[in-house]
Design a protein around this motif. Structure first.
Motif, PDB file in Angstrom:
ATOM      1  N   ALA A  78      21.250 -55.319  31.722  1.00  0.00           N
ATOM      2  CA  ALA A  78      21.594 -56.742  31.744  1.00  0.00           C
ATOM      3  C   ALA A  78      22.938 -56.946  32.435  1.00  0.00           C
ATOM      4  N   GLY A  79      23.897 -56.053  32.153  1.00  0.00           N
ATOM      5  CA  GLY A  79      25.226 -56.161  32.767  1.00  0.00           C
ATOM      6  C   GLY A  79      25.163 -55.994  34.271  1.00  0.00           C
ATOM      7  N   TRP A  80      24.358 -55.049  34.716  1.00  0.00           N
ATOM      8  CA  TRP A  80      24.186 -54.808  36.159  1.00  0.00           C
ATOM      9  C   TRP A  80      23.636 -56.057  36.847  1.00  0.00           C
ATOM     10  N   LEU A  81      22.592 -56.625  36.237  1.00  0.00           N
ATOM     11  CA  LEU A  81      21.990 -57.835  36.803  1.00  0.00           C
ATOM     12  C   LEU A  81      22.991 -58.993  36.801  1.00  0.00           C
ATOM     13  N   LEU A  82      23.693 -59.141  35.675  1.00  0.00           N
ATOM     14  CA  LEU A  82      24.639 -60.243  35.508  1.00  0.00           C
ATOM     15  C   LEU A  82      25.745 -60.196  36.561  1.00  0.00           C
ATOM     16  N   ALA A  83      26.288 -58.986  36.810  1.00  0.00           N
ATOM     17  CA  ALA A  83      27.394 -58.846  37.762  1.00  0.00           C
ATOM     18  C   ALA A  83      26.966 -59.319  39.148  1.00  0.00           C
ATOM     19  N   HIS A  84      25.734 -58.942  39.554  1.00  0.00           N
ATOM     20  CA  HIS A  84      25.293 -59.313  40.900  1.00  0.00           C
ATOM     21  C   HIS A  84      24.794 -60.756  40.958  1.00  0.00           C
ATOM     22  N   PHE A  85      24.447 -61.294  39.823  1.00  0.00           N
ATOM     23  CA  PHE A  85      23.997 -62.696  39.761  1.00  0.00           C
ATOM     24  C   PHE A  85      25.203 -63.640  39.817  1.00  0.00           C
ATOM     25  N   GLN A  86      26.202 -63.335  38.971  1.00  0.00           N
ATOM     26  CA  GLN A  86      27.396 -64.195  38.933  1.00  0.00           C
ATOM     27  C   GLN A  86      28.365 -63.868  40.066  1.00  0.00           C
ATOM     28  N   ARG A  87      28.238 -62.683  40.614  1.00  0.00           N
ATOM     29  CA  ARG A  87      29.050 -62.169  41.719  1.00  0.00           C
ATOM     30  C   ARG A  87      30.530 -62.042  41.346  1.00  0.00           C
ATOM     31  N   THR A  88      30.771 -62.049  40.066  1.00  0.00           N
ATOM     32  CA  THR A  88      32.124 -61.828  39.542  1.00  0.00           C
ATOM     33  C   THR A  88      31.993 -61.299  38.113  1.00  0.00           C
ATOM     34  N   VAL A  89      32.932 -60.465  37.717  1.00  0.00           N
ATOM     35  CA  VAL A  89      32.925 -60.044  36.303  1.00  0.00           C
ATOM     36  C   VAL A  89      34.329 -60.228  35.734  1.00  0.00           C
ATOM     37  N   ASN A  90      34.400 -60.692  34.496  1.00  0.00           N
ATOM     38  CA  ASN A  90      35.697 -60.694  33.798  1.00  0.00           C
ATOM     39  C   ASN A  90      35.441 -60.478  32.317  1.00  0.00           C
ATOM     40  N   PRO A  91      36.469 -60.025  31.584  1.00  0.00           N
ATOM     41  CA  PRO A  91      36.224 -59.546  30.207  1.00  0.00           C
ATOM     42  C   PRO A  91      35.609 -60.562  29.264  1.00  0.00           C
ATOM     43  N   SER A  92      35.782 -61.863  29.532  1.00  0.00           N
ATOM     44  CA  SER A  92      35.354 -62.858  28.529  1.00  0.00           C
ATOM     45  C   SER A  92      33.848 -62.772  28.232  1.00  0.00           C
ATOM     46  N   ALA A  93      33.055 -62.308  29.227  1.00  0.00           N
ATOM     47  CA  ALA A  93      31.606 -62.236  28.996  1.00  0.00           C
ATOM     48  C   ALA A  93      31.211 -61.031  28.143  1.00  0.00           C
ATOM     49  N   PHE A  94      32.182 -60.146  27.880  1.00  0.00           N
ATOM     50  CA  PHE A  94      31.822 -58.893  27.204  1.00  0.00           C
ATOM     51  C   PHE A  94      32.613 -58.670  25.921  1.00  0.00           C
ATOM     52  N   GLY A  95      33.235 -59.731  25.441  1.00  0.00           N
ATOM     53  CA  GLY A  95      34.081 -59.603  24.248  1.00  0.00           C
ATOM     54  C   GLY A  95      33.280 -59.681  22.956  1.00  0.00           C
ATOM     55  N   LEU A  96      34.026 -59.703  21.865  1.00  0.00           N
ATOM     56  CA  LEU A  96      33.406 -59.699  20.541  1.00  0.00           C
ATOM     57  C   LEU A  96      32.595 -60.973  20.301  1.00  0.00           C
ATOM     58  N   LYS A  97      33.100 -62.110  20.846  1.00  0.00           N
ATOM     59  CA  LYS A  97      32.392 -63.379  20.643  1.00  0.00           C
ATOM     60  C   LYS A  97      30.972 -63.274  21.201  1.00  0.00           C
ATOM     61  N   MET A  98      30.852 -62.668  22.377  1.00  0.00           N
ATOM     62  CA  MET A  98      29.522 -62.499  22.977  1.00  0.00           C
ATOM     63  C   MET A  98      28.686 -61.519  22.168  1.00  0.00           C
ATOM     64  N   GLY A  99      29.364 -60.485  21.652  1.00  0.00           N
ATOM     65  CA  GLY A  99      28.662 -59.490  20.818  1.00  0.00           C
ATOM     66  C   GLY A  99      28.022 -60.166  19.617  1.00  0.00           C
ATOM     67  N   ILE A 100      28.777 -61.084  19.021  1.00  0.00           N
ATOM     68  CA  ILE A 100      28.258 -61.822  17.860  1.00  0.00           C
ATOM     69  C   ILE A 100      27.106 -62.729  18.314  1.00  0.00           C
ATOM     70  N   GLU A 101      27.274 -63.341  19.479  1.00  0.00           N
ATOM     71  CA  GLU A 101      26.238 -64.257  19.970  1.00  0.00           C
ATOM     72  C   GLU A 101      24.912 -63.505  20.217  1.00  0.00           C
ATOM     73  N   TYR A 102      25.004 -62.304  20.763  1.00  0.00           N
ATOM     74  CA  TYR A 102      23.781 -61.510  20.985  1.00  0.00           C
ATOM     75  C   TYR A 102      23.074 -61.235  19.655  1.00  0.00           C
ATOM     76  N   LEU A 103      23.897 -60.945  18.651  1.00  0.00           N
ATOM     77  CA  LEU A 103      23.313 -60.678  17.333  1.00  0.00           C
ATOM     78  C   LEU A 103      22.659 -61.947  16.782  1.00  0.00           C
TER      79      LEU A 103
END
Ligand SMILES: Nc1ncnc2c1ncn2[C@@H]1O[C@H](COP(=O)(O)OP(=O)(O)OP(=O)(O)O)[C@@H](O)[C@H]1O
Length: 588
Positions: free
Chosen positions: A218-243
Motif C-alpha cells: 500500500a505504501g509503495w502504491l501511495l508514494a507513486h500515486f501522491q508523488r510525495t511522501v511525508n511522515p504525517s501519513a504514517f504516524g500513530l493517528k493513521m495507525g489508529i485509523e487503519y485499526l
C-alpha cells in the motif's frame, strides 16, 4: 449459482467496468484511496481479527514501503518495479525484528509495543535529513509500464484494485488451509494450538510479517500515486485509523476490511465538510464522531458491520473431494505390553502448596488407565505435567523410551501424545471437520505461501480424508459440516477425541471427557473408548464419573491431596478402605 459466488463475480467485474464508465474523476480518486487503505486493513484482518494480535503500528509499515520507493527512485533512479521488492525486503526484515522482540509479550504489552514502534518510526522519518525531515520527499514519479502512465486515475484504480482483490483471495485461501486453521486456533489462547503441535510463536511472527507486507505494498502504491511522501501519513493517528477501518468493517472478515476502509474514507470526507457547517466553526470534528461510532460498534456489533451481511449469506458446504486422497503416513505403534508412559516421581509445587507429590505410575500399550481422586487432588496438574503444559519441580516423564520432562507441549504432542481438554477448546465458527483436521497439523507440511497460491490442495484432501475417517471412527460421520459451536456438549467432547486421534497418537489423554454428558452420551463414550482400546490405542483418563471409570479402565491411579493413595485394578481399588474414606470424606 449461490449469492456468494454472484457477489464475488460482480466485484471482480466491477473493476474493469468502473474503469470504462464515465464516473467523475473525484469518485475514481476516492476509490483509489479506498483500495490503498483496504490493503493495510486487509493485513489487520489477518493479524488482529483472525490471529488476535492488536497492532497500532501498521501505518509505520506503510511508511517503510513508501519511503523506500521514494528514496531509491529519487536518489538512485531505480525503477519502481524494483523498489517495490526492496521495500518489501526492508519491511520483512523490520517486521521480523519487531515481531520477534514483541510477539512473546501477551495482553496489553503487544499493542503498547506497536504504539512505541509506530511513534519511533514516525519521529525517525521526520528527523532524517535524507528523508526530507517533516517536509518529506517530493517529485516521486508516477508508475508506468512501457511508457504508459498507470499511476493516476482509472489505470491506477485497476492496478490497485487488481492487487487488492488478488491479495484478498490469497488471504481467503490461506484461512481455508492447514496454516490458516493453525492461525485461527491461536485466537482463544495458545494452549490448544500448542497441544496440536503448532508453534504459535512462529505463526504469530508469520502473520505479523505478512500484515506488514500488505501495508508495504500500500505504501509503495501511495508514494507513486501522491508523488510525495511525508511522515504525517504514517504516524500513530493513521495507525489508529487503519485499526478503526478493520474493526468497523468486521475485523474477522476479509471483505470487512474493504467495507470498513470504504466507509471510513467516505464518511471522513463527508463529515469534514458537513460538521463545520453544522457547528459553525472549523475543526476535526469527524474524529469525535468516529470515536463515538467505534464505541457503539464495539459494544453492539463487536464483529463489525460485515457480520450483518455475513449473517444473511447462505453457508456454503465444503465439497467432499477427498475420497480418493492418499492416506497420511502413520507413526510406528508400540508393541503390545510395551511401556508407553513411565511417570517417575513427578512433583509440582505452587509456592508452598505441593499440588503433585512424587507421583509414579506406568501405562502399557493398549491399556486404559484412570487417574481418579476427589476435587483438588492434583489430577489436572498431573495431566498438565505429563503433557508439558506445566513444568515440573522434580521427577521425570518417559514417553516411549524418551525423557520428555521440560519439553514444551507442542514437542511432546509431536512425539505422539494427544490430549483433550477439561473445558472443550475448539474454533466455534469452523466446521467439525475443520476442527478435527487441526489435529492432523503435524502430519502435513504445507505453509502459508502454498496455501495462498492454492498449491496445497493434495495435502488438504489428505488431511480432510483423515479427519473424516477419525470422525466416522467415533460415530460422528453425520456431523462433518456442522458448525462446531452449534454442537451439544456430548458431540463437542467426541469431536475433541476425533481431533486428538487425527494426530495418530500412541497415547491419548482425556481430561474429564464425561463432564456435562447425559447418561446415554456417557454410554456412547464408554463404547468409543472400548473400541479405541480394541484398536490398540493407549489411554490415560482423568474422570470423576466412577461408573464410566469402573466400566472401561484396566488400571486405576488414585490421588488425594497431591499424593498417590493407591493404584491397581478397579476391583482392587474399589475394595480399598483408604479410597472409600477419601471419597466419603471420613478419616483414614
Ligand atoms: N496454577 C496454580 N497455582 C496455584 N495452585 C494451583 C494451580 N493449579 C492448581 N493449583 C492447586 O493445586 C491443587 C490441585 O489442583 P488440580 O486442579 O490439579 O486438582 P484436580 O484433582 O484436577 O481437581 P478437579 O477434579 O476439581 O479438577 C489444588 O489445591 C489447586 O488449588
Amino acid at each position: 449459482m449461490d449469492i456468494r459466488k454472484t457477489g464475488l463475480i460482480a466485484l471482480i467485474a466491477a473493476v474493469p467496468l468502473i474503469a470504462v464508465l464515465p464516473l467523475p474523476d473525484f469518485w475514481i480518486t476516492q476509490l483509489n484511496y479506498i483500495g490503498l487503505y483496504s490493503l493495510t486493513s486487509l493485513g489487520l484482518v489477518l493479524l488482529t481479527g483472525i490471529g488476535g494480535l492488536t497492532s497500532f503500528g501498521q501505518a509505520a509499515f506503510v511508511g517503510i514501503g513508501a519511503y523506500t520507493t521514494a528514496w531509491f527512485t529519487l536518489n538512485l533512479g531505480y525503477s519502481p518495479w524494483v523498489t517495490l521488492f526492496i521495500g518489501l525486503a526492508f519491511t520483512a526484515i523490520s517486521a521480523l525484528v519487531v515481531g520477534v522482540i514483541t510477539l512473546r509479550m501477551s495482553g496489553h504489552y503487544l499493542p503498547l509495543a506497536t504504539i512505541a514502534w509506530g511513534l519511533s518510526l514516525y519521529y525517525t522519518m521526520g528527523n532524517l535529513d535524507a528523508l526530507g525531515k517533516y517536509d518529506g520527499l517530493l517529485g516521486i514519479k508516477s508508475l508506468s509500464i512501457a511508457g504508459f502512465d498507470i499511476g493516476q486515475g482509472r489505470a491506477f484504480f485497476v492496478l490497485t484494485w487488481a492487487i487488492l482483490l488478488m491479495l484478498a483471495f490469497a488471504l481467503l485461501h490461506l484461512l481455508d488451509s492447514r496454516a490458516g486453521r493453525a492461525i485461527r486456533a491461536m485466537k482463544g489462547g495458545s494452549q490448544m494450538a500448542e497441544a496440536m503441535g503448532i508453534s504459535t510463536f512462529r505463526y504469530k511472527v508469520t502473520i505479523f510479517v505478512l500484515a506488514a507486507l500488505f501495508a508495504s505494498v500500500a505504501g509503495w502504491l501511495l508514494a507513486h500515486f501522491q508523488r510525495t511522501v511525508n511522515p504525517s501519513a504514517f504516524g500513530l493517528k493513521m495507525g489508529i485509523e487503519y485499526l478503526f477501518m478493520a474493526v468497523l468493517g468486521g475485523v474477522g472478515h476479509v471483505w470487512g476490511a474493504i467495507a470498513g476502509a470504504g466507509l471510513i474514507k467516505l464518511l471522513d470526507d463527508q463529515l469534514q465538510v458537513l460538521l463545520p457547517k453544522l457547528i459553525g466553526t472549523s475543526g476535526s470534528y469527524e474524529v469525535i464522531v468516529f470515536g463515538i461510532a467505534m464505541v457503539l460498534v464495539l459494544k453492539y456489533l463487536p464483529d463489525g458491520l460485515w457480520s450483518l451481511v455475513e449473517r444473511k449469506l447462505p453457508r456454503k458446504q465444503r465439497k467432499v473431494d477427498w475420497a480418493n486422497a492418499a492416506a497420511l503416513p502413520e507413526r510406528s505403534k508400540p508393541a503390545a505390553g510395551e511401556v508407553v508412559l513411565d511417570v517417575q516421581a513427578i512433583r509440582k509445587q505452587f509456592g508452598g502448596l505441593t499440588a503433585v507429590n512424587d507421583i509414579s505410575f506406568q501405562i502399557q500399550a493398549g491399556q486404559i488407565v484412570g487417574l481418579i481422586g476427589p476435587n483438588g487432588a492434583g489430577k489436572s496438574t498431573t495431566f498438565n505435567l505429563i503433557t508439558g503444559v506445566l513444568g515440573m519441580t522434580s521427577g521425570q516423564v518417559v514417553f516411549r523410551g524418551q525423557a520428555v520432562g521440560g519439553k514444551p507441549s507442542r514437542e511432546i504432542s509431536r512425539l505422539g501424545m494427544a490430549r483433550t481438554f477439561q473445558h472443550v477448546k475448539m474454533i466455534a465458527d469452523m466446521t467439525v471437520l475443520e476442527n478435527v483436521a487441526l489435529g492432523a497439523h503435524t502430519r502435513g507440511s504445507k505453509g502459508v505461501l502454498p496455501a495462498m497460491l492454492r498449491t496445497n490442495r493434495a495435502e488438504e484432501q489428505r488431511l480432510f480424508r483423515e479427519a473424516q475417517r477419525q470422525l466416522e471412527r467415533i460415530g460422528m460421520g453425520a456431523y462433518l459440516h456442522e458448525q462446531a459451536g452449534n454442537l451439544a456438549m456430548g458431540p463437542q467432547r467426541l469431536m475433541e477425541i476425533a481431533r486428538a486421534l487425527c494426530a495418530d497418537p500412541a497415547l491419548l489423554l482425556l481430561d474429564e471427557p464425561a463432564a456435562g454428558l447425559r447418561h446415554k452420551e456417557k454410554q456412547a463414550l464408554a463404547d468409543v473408548l472400548r473400541q479405541l482400546q480394541r484398536e490398540g490405542v493407549s489411554i490415560l483418563l482423568v474422570e470423576h464419573d466412577m461408573d464410566l471409570v469402573m466400566q472401561v479402565c484396566d488400571h486405576l491411579v488414585v490421588m488425594e491431596f497431591g499424593t498417590l493413595l493407591t493404584q491397581g485394578t478397579p476391583a482392587h481399588v474399589q475394595q480399598d478402605p483408604k479410597v472409600r474414606a477419601a471419597y466419603l470424606g471420613t478419616e483414614h
